[in-house]
Design a protein around this motif. Structure first.
Motif, PDB file in Angstrom:
ATOM      1  N   ASP A  27       0.859  -1.184   0.000  1.00 35.32           N
ATOM      2  CA  ASP A  27       0.000   0.000   0.000  1.00 35.32           C
ATOM      3  C   ASP A  27       0.898   1.238   0.000  1.00 35.32           C
ATOM      4  O   ASP A  27       1.698   1.427   0.916  1.00 35.32           O
ATOM      5  CB  ASP A  27      -0.900   0.000   1.226  1.00 35.32           C
ATOM      6  CG  ASP A  27      -1.857   1.187   1.250  1.00 35.32           C
ATOM      7  OD1 ASP A  27      -1.935   1.923   0.240  1.00 35.32           O
ATOM      8  OD2 ASP A  27      -2.521   1.383   2.281  1.00 35.32           O
ATOM      9  N   ILE A  28       0.781   2.088  -0.999  1.00 36.21           N
ATOM     10  CA  ILE A  28       1.656   3.256  -1.099  1.00 36.21           C
ATOM     11  C   ILE A  28       0.940   4.552  -0.721  1.00 36.21           C
ATOM     12  O   ILE A  28       1.396   5.648  -1.046  1.00 36.21           O
ATOM     13  CB  ILE A  28       2.271   3.367  -2.513  1.00 36.21           C
ATOM     14  CG1 ILE A  28       1.184   3.398  -3.593  1.00 36.21           C
ATOM     15  CG2 ILE A  28       3.247   2.233  -2.756  1.00 36.21           C
ATOM     16  CD1 ILE A  28       1.740   3.612  -5.002  1.00 36.21           C
ATOM     17  N   SER A  29      -0.186   4.423  -0.016  1.00 37.98           N
ATOM     18  CA  SER A  29      -0.882   5.614   0.472  1.00 37.98           C
ATOM     19  C   SER A  29       0.040   6.400   1.403  1.00 37.98           C
ATOM     20  O   SER A  29       0.861   5.823   2.125  1.00 37.98           O
ATOM     21  CB  SER A  29      -2.158   5.224   1.222  1.00 37.98           C
ATOM     22  OG  SER A  29      -3.088   4.611   0.353  1.00 37.98           O
ATOM     23  N   THR A  74      -7.076  10.589  -4.898  1.00 40.74           N
ATOM     24  CA  THR A  74      -7.223   9.135  -4.951  1.00 40.74           C
ATOM     25  C   THR A  74      -6.717   8.637  -6.294  1.00 40.74           C
ATOM     26  O   THR A  74      -7.100   9.171  -7.346  1.00 40.74           O
ATOM     27  CB  THR A  74      -8.698   8.726  -4.765  1.00 40.74           C
ATOM     28  OG1 THR A  74      -9.155   9.201  -3.492  1.00 40.74           O
ATOM     29  CG2 THR A  74      -8.853   7.206  -4.818  1.00 40.74           C
ATOM     30  N   TYR A  75      -5.886   7.617  -6.261  1.00 46.43           N
ATOM     31  CA  TYR A  75      -5.239   7.121  -7.476  1.00 46.43           C
ATOM     32  C   TYR A  75      -5.284   5.592  -7.505  1.00 46.43           C
ATOM     33  O   TYR A  75      -5.688   4.940  -6.527  1.00 46.43           O
ATOM     34  CB  TYR A  75      -3.776   7.581  -7.533  1.00 46.43           C
ATOM     35  CG  TYR A  75      -3.593   9.076  -7.519  1.00 46.43           C
ATOM     36  CD1 TYR A  75      -3.614   9.812  -8.697  1.00 46.43           C
ATOM     37  CD2 TYR A  75      -3.395   9.761  -6.329  1.00 46.43           C
ATOM     38  CE1 TYR A  75      -3.442  11.183  -8.698  1.00 46.43           C
ATOM     39  CE2 TYR A  75      -3.225  11.141  -6.307  1.00 46.43           C
ATOM     40  CZ  TYR A  75      -3.247  11.847  -7.497  1.00 46.43           C
ATOM     41  OH  TYR A  75      -3.084  13.204  -7.489  1.00 46.43           O
ATOM     42  N   TYR A  76      -4.826   5.059  -8.650  1.00 45.11           N
ATOM     43  CA  TYR A  76      -4.792   3.611  -8.847  1.00 45.11           C
ATOM     44  C   TYR A  76      -3.483   3.245  -9.547  1.00 45.11           C
ATOM     45  O   TYR A  76      -2.954   4.033 -10.333  1.00 45.11           O
ATOM     46  CB  TYR A  76      -5.982   3.139  -9.687  1.00 45.11           C
ATOM     47  CG  TYR A  76      -7.301   3.498  -9.062  1.00 45.11           C
ATOM     48  CD1 TYR A  76      -7.994   2.598  -8.267  1.00 45.11           C
ATOM     49  CD2 TYR A  76      -7.840   4.778  -9.247  1.00 45.11           C
ATOM     50  CE1 TYR A  76      -9.196   2.949  -7.671  1.00 45.11           C
ATOM     51  CE2 TYR A  76      -9.038   5.137  -8.651  1.00 45.11           C
ATOM     52  CZ  TYR A  76      -9.708   4.220  -7.867  1.00 45.11           C
ATOM     53  OH  TYR A  76     -10.886   4.577  -7.278  1.00 45.11           O
ATOM     54  N   VAL A  77      -2.966   2.055  -9.248  1.00 46.27           N
ATOM     55  CA  VAL A  77      -1.743   1.574  -9.883  1.00 46.27           C
ATOM     56  C   VAL A  77      -1.968   0.151 -10.380  1.00 46.27           C
ATOM     57  O   VAL A  77      -2.699  -0.622  -9.758  1.00 46.27           O
ATOM     58  CB  VAL A  77      -0.546   1.630  -8.895  1.00 46.27           C
ATOM     59  CG1 VAL A  77      -0.818   0.799  -7.649  1.00 46.27           C
ATOM     60  CG2 VAL A  77       0.744   1.187  -9.590  1.00 46.27           C
ATOM     61  N   PHE A  97      -4.890   3.705  -4.030  1.00 40.34           N
ATOM     62  CA  PHE A  97      -4.137   4.318  -2.936  1.00 40.34           C
ATOM     63  C   PHE A  97      -4.511   5.792  -2.851  1.00 40.34           C
ATOM     64  O   PHE A  97      -5.042   6.373  -3.800  1.00 40.34           O
ATOM     65  CB  PHE A  97      -2.622   4.134  -3.121  1.00 40.34           C
ATOM     66  CG  PHE A  97      -2.035   4.834  -4.314  1.00 40.34           C
ATOM     67  CD1 PHE A  97      -1.485   6.111  -4.200  1.00 40.34           C
ATOM     68  CD2 PHE A  97      -2.015   4.219  -5.561  1.00 40.34           C
ATOM     69  CE1 PHE A  97      -0.938   6.754  -5.301  1.00 40.34           C
ATOM     70  CE2 PHE A  97      -1.465   4.860  -6.664  1.00 40.34           C
ATOM     71  CZ  PHE A  97      -0.921   6.130  -6.542  1.00 40.34           C
ATOM     72  N   ILE A  98      -4.239   6.384  -1.708  1.00 45.86           N
ATOM     73  CA  ILE A  98      -4.643   7.773  -1.449  1.00 45.86           C
ATOM     74  C   ILE A  98      -3.460   8.603  -0.977  1.00 45.86           C
ATOM     75  O   ILE A  98      -2.690   8.156  -0.116  1.00 45.86           O
ATOM     76  CB  ILE A  98      -5.757   7.824  -0.387  1.00 45.86           C
ATOM     77  CG1 ILE A  98      -7.021   7.108  -0.900  1.00 45.86           C
ATOM     78  CG2 ILE A  98      -6.092   9.273  -0.010  1.00 45.86           C
ATOM     79  CD1 ILE A  98      -8.096   6.940   0.148  1.00 45.86           C
ATOM     80  N   ILE A  99      -3.311   9.782  -1.548  1.00 47.04           N
ATOM     81  CA  ILE A  99      -2.377  10.775  -1.027  1.00 47.04           C
ATOM     82  C   ILE A  99      -3.233  11.773  -0.258  1.00 47.04           C
ATOM     83  O   ILE A  99      -4.012  12.538  -0.846  1.00 47.04           O
ATOM     84  CB  ILE A  99      -1.586  11.476  -2.148  1.00 47.04           C
ATOM     85  CG1 ILE A  99      -0.778  10.450  -2.949  1.00 47.04           C
ATOM     86  CG2 ILE A  99      -0.654  12.539  -1.563  1.00 47.04           C
ATOM     87  CD1 ILE A  99      -0.013  11.050  -4.118  1.00 47.04           C
TER      88      ILE A  99
END
Length: 199
Positions: A27-29, A74-77, A97-99
């Protein structure tokens, strides 16, 4: 066995590449820090080259980004693994994942001054820090002046640049008080000869 004739020959055995199950495990949040996200950890069995792609999402549509994201949102990888050896090309599922926005709290301090004297210095407390090189444009002001009537409370207001959308800023304003000035009365000296009358 006299009823059968055995004939031998050659056949073809086709071995197809297996589908690799490449899976994103990390998880890269994170909280906004002005830097691009790190690539996530993943597991796989194959040895093909991998390409990571990052996306935003509108409805059910994934929109591929040209660079790694760094702004709040909010993003996706997903990961694409090229075919190699015994494994065919494989694509992972999208991983959200969320920044998060960086949290900043601004609290003004109450202040006061005496009527017609210079205003006190306005101060505020800041909790949380903006990323180096980024300016929130914080300003503090009051609608009180040295000549404002005493006995009233005036506003102390904090403002900031609302275009800085990577920050979640909360503001607590305060009050400024103008205090009555002390009145001094000096009696004039009077010299008279006693005559029994009030002067």
């Amino acid at each position: 066995t006299d009823s059968y004739t055995v004939v031998s020959g050659y056949g073809t055995l086709a071995v197809t590449q297996a589908k690799d199950a490449i899976t994103i495990t990390g998880d890269i949040s994170k909280t906004y820090d002005g830097k691009e996200v790190n690539d996530p950890a993943y597991t796989r069995k194959g040895t093909g080259n991998v390409e990571l792609s990052y996306y935003t999402k509108s409805g059910s549509t994934y929109n591929k980004l040209s660079v790694k994201p760094k702004d709040a949102g909010t993003y996706y990888v997903s990961i694409n693994e090229a075919a190699a050896g015994n494994y065919a090309e494989s694509v992972s599922a999208y991983r959200e994942f969320i920044i998060s926005k960086a949290v900043i709290k601004l609290e003004a301090e109450a202040a006061s001054s005496i009527y017609y004297e210079p205003l006190a210095e306005l101060k505020y407390k800041e909790t949380g820090t903006a990323v180096t090189g980024e300016d929130l444009g914080i300003k503090i002001s009051t609608n009180a002046t040295a000549a404002s009537p005493a006995g009233s409370n005036y506003d102390i207001t904090i403002t900031y640049d609302t275009a800085m959308t990577n920050y979640a800023v909360t503001v607590t304003n305060a009050k400024y008080t103008v205090i009555n000035a002390a009145m001094k009365v000096n009696a004039a000296d009077v010299n008279v000869t006693y005559d029994g009358k009030a002067h």
